[in-house]
Design an enzyme around this catalytic site. Structure first.
Site, PDB file in Angstrom:
ATOM      1  N   GLY A 104       0.826  -1.195   0.000  1.00 40.14           N
ATOM      2  CA  GLY A 104       0.000   0.000   0.000  1.00 40.14           C
ATOM      3  C   GLY A 104       0.861   1.246   0.000  1.00 40.14           C
ATOM      4  N   CYS A 105       0.313   2.355   0.445  1.00 40.03           N
ATOM      5  CA  CYS A 105       1.040   3.624   0.464  1.00 40.03           C
ATOM      6  C   CYS A 105       2.324   3.498   1.270  1.00 40.03           C
ATOM      7  CB  CYS A 105       0.146   4.711   1.056  1.00 40.03           C
ATOM      8  SG  CYS A 105       0.959   6.312   1.210  1.00 40.03           S
ATOM      9  N   PHE A 106       3.436   3.911   0.679  1.00 44.56           N
ATOM     10  CA  PHE A 106       4.706   3.746   1.384  1.00 44.56           C
ATOM     11  C   PHE A 106       4.845   4.673   2.586  1.00 44.56           C
ATOM     12  CE2 PHE A 106       6.623   5.992  -2.630  1.00 44.56           C
ATOM     13  CZ  PHE A 106       5.954   7.163  -2.338  1.00 44.56           C
TER      14      PHE A 106
END
Length: 278
Positions: A104-106
């Site tokens: 997902g979003c880093f």
């Protein structure tokens, strides 16, 4: 140390040419640069530009490179500390190795690793795609085939690759092939990128063990793929949890609540199975 006029003018020029700069941002930057080039007072024009950018900056809604520029012209201490990426380009030293995970979003994948002893560096970036030097806007737009990921450089005397994979499972939803939590789309899909056959065997075995554990009702769909070029993300994205603590806390809380509910569902399911046997 205050930024020089020459440096700010150089940044303005580069942002005007940057394809990731939004049209509205580019228009404001062009007005400021044109006025300065025509002899307007430098400080007055930068102050006007700051005022125009401020509403979006306060909502974290500027593009990453423009955000870095905004921090610079407001003399924010974060602007003077560009993330040191030199370790990414260096050869690993003795007792060092790398792991690359997409979950997902880093923004939410750095702090859980970086704050643990034995983790040397965690870098946010893009990998698995077909374009060189992708920008954030290109990746999230789905134009490059990359996913957001983190590259973890770790001390092998303290961490084994297997332990890192096990921590990774705790941070992600391995049953969701189309993103993670609120992050939807191909660039957010969960992937373990393996650098060699040893990592591949460890990751595959760990995935089988997880599938057989009964922790999840649905199949484990996290992909295991060969590591390709890892492109570090823009400075704005590095150590996001330190630069934007309030926003990060909200994201982290939402993620933790989702994973906690998922684990609670597992306990309920196991409890019903046991109850049903009695």
């Amino acid at each position: 140390m205050k930024t020089s006029q020459t440096e700010i003018l150089g940044d303005l020029y580069n942002l005007l040419l940057n394809p990731a700069t939004r049209d509205w941002e580019r228009a404001q930057l062009r007005v400021a640069k044109t006025a300065i080039d025509d002899g307007a007072h430098f400080d007055d024009q930068i102050a006007k530009l700051e005022a125009l950018l401020r509403p979006l900056a306060l909502r974290d809604n500027l593009t990453p490179d423009v955000t870095d520029f905004y921090l610079k012209i407001t003399d924010d201490p974060l602007a003077g500390s560009s993330f040191d990426l030199s370790i990414h380009y260096e050869q690993d030293g003795p007792h060092q190795a790398r792991a690359i995970f997409a979950g997902g979003c880093f923004w939410c994948m750095v702090e859980p690793f970086e704050t643990r002893p034995g983790i040397i560096s965690v870098i946010s970036g893009y990998t698995g795609g077909h374009m060189e030097n992708p920008t954030y806007e290109q990746v999230v737009g789905g134009y490059t085939g990359h996913v957001e990921a983190v590259e973890i450089i770790f001390d092998t005397q303290i961490w084994s690759y297997k332990e890192l994979v096990e921590l990774y499972w705790q941070l992600t939803d391995p049953t969701d092939a189309f993103g993670q939590m609120a992050d939807r789309g191909d660039s957010y899909r969960p992937v373990i990128f393996v650098a060699n056959e040893e990592q591949h065997q460890i990751a595959e075995q760990s995935k089988r063990d997880l599938a057989e554990s009964g922790r999840y009702k649905h199949p484990i769909v996290t992909a295991i793929e060969p590591a390709t070029t890892f492109w570090p993300a823009e400075n704005f994205h590095q150590q996001f949890y330190q630069k934007n603590p309030r926003r990060y806390k909200k994201l982290k809380r939402s993620r933790q609540q989702f994973l906690a509910f998922q684990r609670m569902q597992t306990k309920w399911r196991r409890g019903w199975k046991i109850w049903g046997k009695d």
